[in-house]
Design a protein around this motif. Structure first.
Motif, mmCIF file in Angstrom:
data_model
loop_
_atom_site.group_PDB
_atom_site.id
_atom_site.type_symbol
_atom_site.label_atom_id
_atom_site.label_comp_id
_atom_site.label_asym_id
_atom_site.label_seq_id
_atom_site.Cartn_x
_atom_site.Cartn_y
_atom_site.Cartn_z
ATOM 1 N N ASP A 227 0.863 -1.178 0.000
ATOM 2 C CA ASP A 227 0.000 0.000 0.000
ATOM 3 C C ASP A 227 0.901 1.231 0.000
ATOM 4 O OD1 ASP A 227 -2.397 -1.407 0.061
ATOM 5 O OD2 ASP A 227 -2.471 -1.444 2.253
ATOM 6 N N PRO A 228 0.658 2.148 -0.917
ATOM 7 C CA PRO A 228 1.524 3.334 -1.006
ATOM 8 C C PRO A 228 1.292 4.293 0.158
ATOM 9 C CG PRO A 228 -0.354 3.602 -2.445
ATOM 10 C CD PRO A 228 -0.425 2.200 -1.893
ATOM 11 N N THR A 229 2.267 5.153 0.368
ATOM 12 C CA THR A 229 2.080 6.224 1.343
ATOM 13 C C THR A 229 0.997 7.153 0.800
ATOM 14 O OG1 THR A 229 3.706 7.669 0.299
ATOM 15 C CG2 THR A 229 4.515 6.160 2.024
ATOM 16 N N LEU A 230 0.459 7.964 1.657
ATOM 17 C CA LEU A 230 -0.570 8.912 1.240
ATOM 18 C C LEU A 230 -0.016 9.877 0.195
ATOM 19 C CD1 LEU A 230 -3.484 9.694 1.688
ATOM 20 C CD2 LEU A 230 -2.750 11.128 3.586
ATOM 21 N N ALA A 231 1.203 10.345 0.394
ATOM 22 C CA ALA A 231 1.829 11.266 -0.558
ATOM 23 C C ALA A 231 1.986 10.608 -1.935
ATOM 24 C CB ALA A 231 3.186 11.721 -0.034
ATOM 25 N N LEU A 232 2.415 9.351 -1.965
ATOM 26 C CA LEU A 232 2.585 8.644 -3.233
ATOM 27 C C LEU A 232 1.242 8.384 -3.895
ATOM 28 C CD1 LEU A 232 4.320 7.265 -5.347
ATOM 29 C CD2 LEU A 232 4.409 5.234 -3.869
ATOM 30 N N ALA A 233 0.234 8.050 -3.118
ATOM 31 C CA ALA A 233 -1.104 7.823 -3.670
ATOM 32 C C ALA A 233 -1.624 9.094 -4.358
ATOM 33 C CB ALA A 233 -2.063 7.392 -2.569
ATOM 34 N N PHE A 234 -1.451 10.237 -3.711
ATOM 35 C CA PHE A 234 -1.892 11.502 -4.307
ATOM 36 C C PHE A 234 -1.077 11.840 -5.551
ATOM 37 C CE2 PHE A 234 -4.253 12.248 -0.414
ATOM 38 C CZ PHE A 234 -5.373 12.936 -0.888
ATOM 39 N N LYS A 235 0.216 11.549 -5.530
ATOM 40 C CA LYS A 235 1.069 11.827 -6.673
ATOM 41 C C LYS A 235 0.647 10.976 -7.877
ATOM 42 C CE LYS A 235 5.339 12.932 -5.904
ATOM 43 N NZ LYS A 235 6.779 12.911 -5.588
ATOM 44 N N MET A 236 0.372 9.680 -7.640
ATOM 45 C CA MET A 236 -0.074 8.805 -8.729
ATOM 46 C C MET A 236 -1.414 9.264 -9.285
ATOM 47 S SD MET A 236 1.071 4.924 -7.758
ATOM 48 C CE MET A 236 0.328 4.893 -6.147
ATOM 49 N N ALA A 237 -2.326 9.634 -8.409
ATOM 50 C CA ALA A 237 -3.637 10.110 -8.846
ATOM 51 C C ALA A 237 -3.493 11.363 -9.702
ATOM 52 C CB ALA A 237 -4.532 10.376 -7.643
ATOM 53 N N ASP A 238 -2.617 12.267 -9.279
ATOM 54 C CA ASP A 238 -2.389 13.496 -10.038
ATOM 55 C C ASP A 238 -1.835 13.193 -11.428
ATOM 56 O OD1 ASP A 238 -2.262 16.404 -10.277
ATOM 57 O OD2 ASP A 238 -0.087 16.175 -10.102
ATOM 58 N N ILE A 239 -0.859 12.323 -11.508
ATOM 59 C CA ILE A 239 -0.247 11.951 -12.787
ATOM 60 C C ILE A 239 -1.267 11.264 -13.695
ATOM 61 C CG2 ILE A 239 1.475 10.440 -13.872
ATOM 62 C CD1 ILE A 239 3.219 11.040 -11.321
ATOM 63 N N LEU A 240 -2.132 10.441 -13.114
ATOM 64 C CA LEU A 240 -3.130 9.698 -13.893
ATOM 65 C C LEU A 240 -4.436 10.487 -14.090
ATOM 66 C CD1 LEU A 240 -2.513 6.194 -12.300
ATOM 67 C CD2 LEU A 240 -1.762 6.990 -14.547
ATOM 68 N N ASN A 241 -4.441 11.741 -13.627
ATOM 69 C CA ASN A 241 -5.590 12.643 -13.804
ATOM 70 C C ASN A 241 -6.894 12.093 -13.241
ATOM 71 O OD1 ASN A 241 -4.148 14.751 -15.141
ATOM 72 N ND2 ASN A 241 -4.167 13.517 -16.995
ATOM 73 N N VAL A 242 -6.823 11.497 -12.057
ATOM 74 C CA VAL A 242 -8.017 11.000 -11.369
ATOM 75 C C VAL A 242 -7.932 11.401 -9.904
ATOM 76 C CG1 VAL A 242 -8.389 9.030 -12.913
ATOM 77 C CG2 VAL A 242 -6.985 8.742 -10.885
ATOM 78 N N LYS A 243 -9.042 11.274 -9.202
ATOM 79 C CA LYS A 243 -9.049 11.511 -7.764
ATOM 80 C C LYS A 243 -8.548 10.247 -7.070
ATOM 81 C CE LYS A 243 -12.950 14.640 -7.939
ATOM 82 N NZ LYS A 243 -14.344 14.875 -7.537
ATOM 83 N N VAL A 244 -7.974 10.422 -5.907
ATOM 84 C CA VAL A 244 -7.433 9.283 -5.159
ATOM 85 C C VAL A 244 -8.508 8.224 -4.922
ATOM 86 C CG1 VAL A 244 -6.427 8.554 -2.955
ATOM 87 C CG2 VAL A 244 -5.609 10.609 -4.063
ATOM 88 N N ASP A 245 -9.729 8.660 -4.599
ATOM 89 C CA ASP A 245 -10.781 7.676 -4.321
ATOM 90 C C ASP A 245 -11.275 6.959 -5.573
ATOM 91 O OD1 ASP A 245 -12.074 9.961 -5.263
ATOM 92 O OD2 ASP A 245 -13.776 9.761 -3.911
ATOM 93 N N GLU A 246 -10.888 7.441 -6.753
ATOM 94 C CA GLU A 246 -11.193 6.719 -7.996
ATOM 95 C C GLU A 246 -10.122 5.678 -8.290
ATOM 96 O OE1 GLU A 246 -12.691 9.279 -11.392
ATOM 97 O OE2 GLU A 246 -11.945 10.827 -10.024
ATOM 98 N N LEU A 247 -8.936 5.881 -7.730
ATOM 99 C CA LEU A 247 -7.804 5.018 -7.991
ATOM 100 C C LEU A 247 -7.711 3.843 -7.021
ATOM 101 C CD1 LEU A 247 -5.471 5.070 -10.034
ATOM 102 C CD2 LEU A 247 -4.160 6.380 -8.396
ATOM 103 N N PHE A 248 -8.154 4.063 -5.778
ATOM 104 C CA PHE A 248 -8.049 3.039 -4.739
ATOM 105 C C PHE A 248 -9.418 2.635 -4.234
ATOM 106 C CE2 PHE A 248 -4.020 5.220 -4.791
ATOM 107 C CZ PHE A 248 -3.127 4.158 -4.778
#
Length: 63
Positions: free
Chosen positions: A39-60
């Motif tokens: 499970d990624p850190t919160l910072a990494l989760a937000f970074k991935m969501a930003d790069i993939l142009n989605v909200k964190v809750d759409e990604l996880f």
């Protein structure tokens, strides 16, 4: 925690290597996250969501 990283990443045509580089991690980290082994850190989760142009809750998916 499950995720849709692989699905979103492929939809955008981004490789694990490229996503990892943009996130500042190694490719193996992205692979482990995609395969629910880490499970990624919160910072990494937000970074991935930003790069993939989605909200964190759409990604996880938290079950």
């Amino acid at each position: 925690m499950q995720n849709k990283i692989k699905e979103m990443r492929k939809k955008m045509g981004i490789t694990q290597e490229r996503l990892a580089a943009q996130c500042g991690v190694v490719r193996q980290t992205i692979n482990c996250i995609e395969n629910d082994k880490y499970d990624p850190t919160l910072a990494l989760a937000f970074k991935m969501a930003d790069i993939l142009n989605v909200k964190v809750d759409e990604l996880f998916i938290y079950e």
